[in-house]
Write a protein that holds these residues in place. Structure first.
Motif, mmCIF file in Angstrom:
data_model
loop_
_atom_site.group_PDB
_atom_site.id
_atom_site.type_symbol
_atom_site.label_atom_id
_atom_site.label_comp_id
_atom_site.label_asym_id
_atom_site.label_seq_id
_atom_site.Cartn_x
_atom_site.Cartn_y
_atom_site.Cartn_z
ATOM 1 N N UNK A 45 54.958 43.118 81.721
ATOM 2 C CA UNK A 45 54.541 44.168 80.788
ATOM 3 C C UNK A 45 54.566 45.508 81.516
ATOM 4 N N UNK A 46 54.589 46.615 80.781
ATOM 5 C CA UNK A 46 54.524 47.939 81.408
ATOM 6 C C UNK A 46 53.108 48.285 81.842
ATOM 7 N N UNK A 47 52.992 49.096 82.873
ATOM 8 C CA UNK A 47 51.683 49.515 83.379
ATOM 9 C C UNK A 47 51.837 50.772 84.216
ATOM 10 N N UNK A 48 50.736 51.532 84.320
ATOM 11 C CA UNK A 48 50.649 52.655 85.246
ATOM 12 C C UNK A 48 49.836 52.208 86.447
ATOM 13 N N UNK A 49 50.381 52.329 87.644
ATOM 14 C CA UNK A 49 49.721 51.859 88.852
ATOM 15 C C UNK A 49 49.772 52.944 89.924
ATOM 16 N N UNK A 50 48.967 52.756 90.968
ATOM 17 C CA UNK A 50 49.087 53.590 92.165
ATOM 18 C C UNK A 50 49.303 52.665 93.360
ATOM 19 N N UNK A 51 50.085 53.135 94.319
ATOM 20 C CA UNK A 51 50.380 52.369 95.530
ATOM 21 C C UNK A 51 49.639 52.920 96.742
ATOM 22 N N UNK A 56 47.685 63.348 91.613
ATOM 23 C CA UNK A 56 48.273 62.716 90.432
ATOM 24 C C UNK A 56 49.686 62.188 90.666
ATOM 25 N N UNK A 57 50.356 62.712 91.699
ATOM 26 C CA UNK A 57 51.725 62.288 91.971
ATOM 27 C C UNK A 57 51.823 60.826 92.396
ATOM 28 N N UNK A 58 50.697 60.216 92.773
ATOM 29 C CA UNK A 58 50.756 58.816 93.210
ATOM 30 C C UNK A 58 50.893 57.852 92.040
ATOM 31 N N UNK A 59 50.686 58.336 90.809
ATOM 32 C CA UNK A 59 50.834 57.461 89.646
ATOM 33 C C UNK A 59 52.285 57.033 89.483
ATOM 34 N N UNK A 60 52.483 55.755 89.236
ATOM 35 C CA UNK A 60 53.830 55.211 89.080
ATOM 36 C C UNK A 60 53.892 54.315 87.859
ATOM 37 N N UNK A 61 54.931 54.475 87.054
ATOM 38 C CA UNK A 61 55.114 53.631 85.874
ATOM 39 C C UNK A 61 56.001 52.447 86.245
ATOM 40 N N UNK A 62 55.587 51.258 85.842
ATOM 41 C CA UNK A 62 56.383 50.070 86.075
ATOM 42 C C UNK A 62 56.456 49.251 84.800
#
Length: 375
Positions: A45-51, A56-62
């Motif tokens: 499924x899609x999600x917004x994650x941080x690594x 805010x730039x650390x947000x990543x869409x997968x």
């Protein structure tokens, strides 16, 4: 925690999300082989994650986050329709509270630092139950999570739980006020136009209190519509000077912290059981800075010394935190359906705009809540 995902797993007795649910407590079962009433789905499924923690730039869409499965018989899987953003979500993006969060995930401290990533943020959810563990008797697939107020949409319902339970904790659990003893009490709310403040105004008015709200002039119309009897504009001039023209208060809820703590308690009625409750505490910061044991010790020393100091001055000083509670949410849902409390939503964003929603909250000066429409 409610995650910015299309689905999430909830446990009834260890809340990993904040939702509207009933107060029934579901115990774990000895059944370990078959734990779900339906077969788990092997999909993504899609999600917004941080690594990593950061801005805010650390947000990543997968689009490749594994769909949750039920691991324990007291869990349910929820299809998320809407979620809301809270200031703590923005702070946690930057690493605030990481020590406590990781302790909750791993009480034995077996995992190494950094294994929480990829991490999803958020804590409020409204949606529909997809699957239930075998021990879950109260909920069933298709239920709107979790028995949300009938009068609300998912978008409206998602805006309430975290701020409502935070305010309820401060007012009722810590402050000792309820619908039976609040009539006629004089209440001051600092930071009244945000999510917690707008809820607190309404519940205190529903219980018969006389409410004074401190906010900026452009939010005064909003807080008056919610029931505030008096409004103090902090941009107009010194708040202390403006408050001197009013009678002392029985209860103060402080959503601002900082310098307000140095003068706010002076406006309480002395030697009458009057209480000041602040939601701004160094608890998580102490744990991040000093570690779990020393952080908790330092926090205990700080709150103890402040409480003792103000006790000898004739008032009560308290800290309050969010507390998950099914019974409290039951009472809140009843007030909502009775028309005594309404959600206050400033802006909604689509799921694709989660980063913009976090930036909106990060800028501050909220007028209620910011909500993400997931479905």
């Amino acid at each position: 925690m409610m995650e910015f995902l299309k689905t999430c797993v909830l446990r009834r007795n260890v809340c990993t999300a904040v939702c509207f649910w009933r107060s029934k407590f579901v115990q774990k079962s000895s059944v370990v082989r078959k734990i779900s009433t339906t077969s788990p789905r092997s999909t993504v499924m899609p999600a917004w994650v941080i690594d990593k923690y950061g801005k805010n730039e650390v947000l990543r869409f997968t689009q490749n986050m594994m769909l949750p499965i039920i691991h324990y018989p007291n869990e349910v899987i929820v299809k998320v329709h809407a979620a809301s953003v809270n200031p703590i979500d923005v702070n946690m993006r930057s690493g605030y509270g990481a020590t406590a969060l990781n302790m909750k995930r791993d009480p034995l401290h077996i995992k190494v630092k950094g294994e929480e990533f990829p991490l999803t943020l958020g804590r409020d959810v409204s949606g529909v139950v997809m699957e239930c563990g075998l021990d879950v008797k109260y909920f069933k697939p298709g239920d709107e999570v979790s028995h949300k107020p009938r009068s609300l949409t998912h978008t409206q319902a998602a805006s309430l739980p975290y701020v409502a339970l935070t305010a309820w904790s401060a007012i009722n659990k810590v402050g000792g006020l309820n619908d039976k003893n609040c009539t006629g009490k004089r209440v001051l709310i600092l930071g009244a136009s945000g999510g917690v403040g707008t809820f607190a105004i309404q519940v205190m008015k529903a219980w018969g209190a006389q409410v004074t709200a401190v906010c900026s002039q452009d939010a005064s119309e909003l807080v008056r519509k919610l029931g505030a009897d008096d409004v103090i504009d902090y941009k107009y001039g010194n708040v202390e000077e403006q408050l001197k023209s009013l009678k002392p208060f029985d209860f103060i809820l402080d959503n601002v912290g900082g310098s307000t703590e140095t003068w706010a308690l002076n406006f309480l009625k002395k030697w009458s059981g009057a209480t000041y409750v602040t939601l701004v505490t160094p608890f998580l910061l102490n744990m991040d800075r000093l570690g779990i044991a020393d952080g908790m010790l330092q926090t205990g020393v700080t709150v103890g010394s402040k409480a003792l100091k103000h006790f000898w001055q004739g008032v009560h000083y308290r800290w309050a935190f969010f507390m998950a509670s099914g019974p409290y949410l039951d009472e809140i849902a009843d007030l909502v359906d009775a028309g005594k409390i309404q959600p206050v939503i400033e802006q909604t964003f689509p799921f694709s705009k989660v980063p913009e929603a976090l930036l909106k909250v990060e800028r501050g000066h909220a007028r209620g809540k910011t909500v993400i429409n997931v479905v």
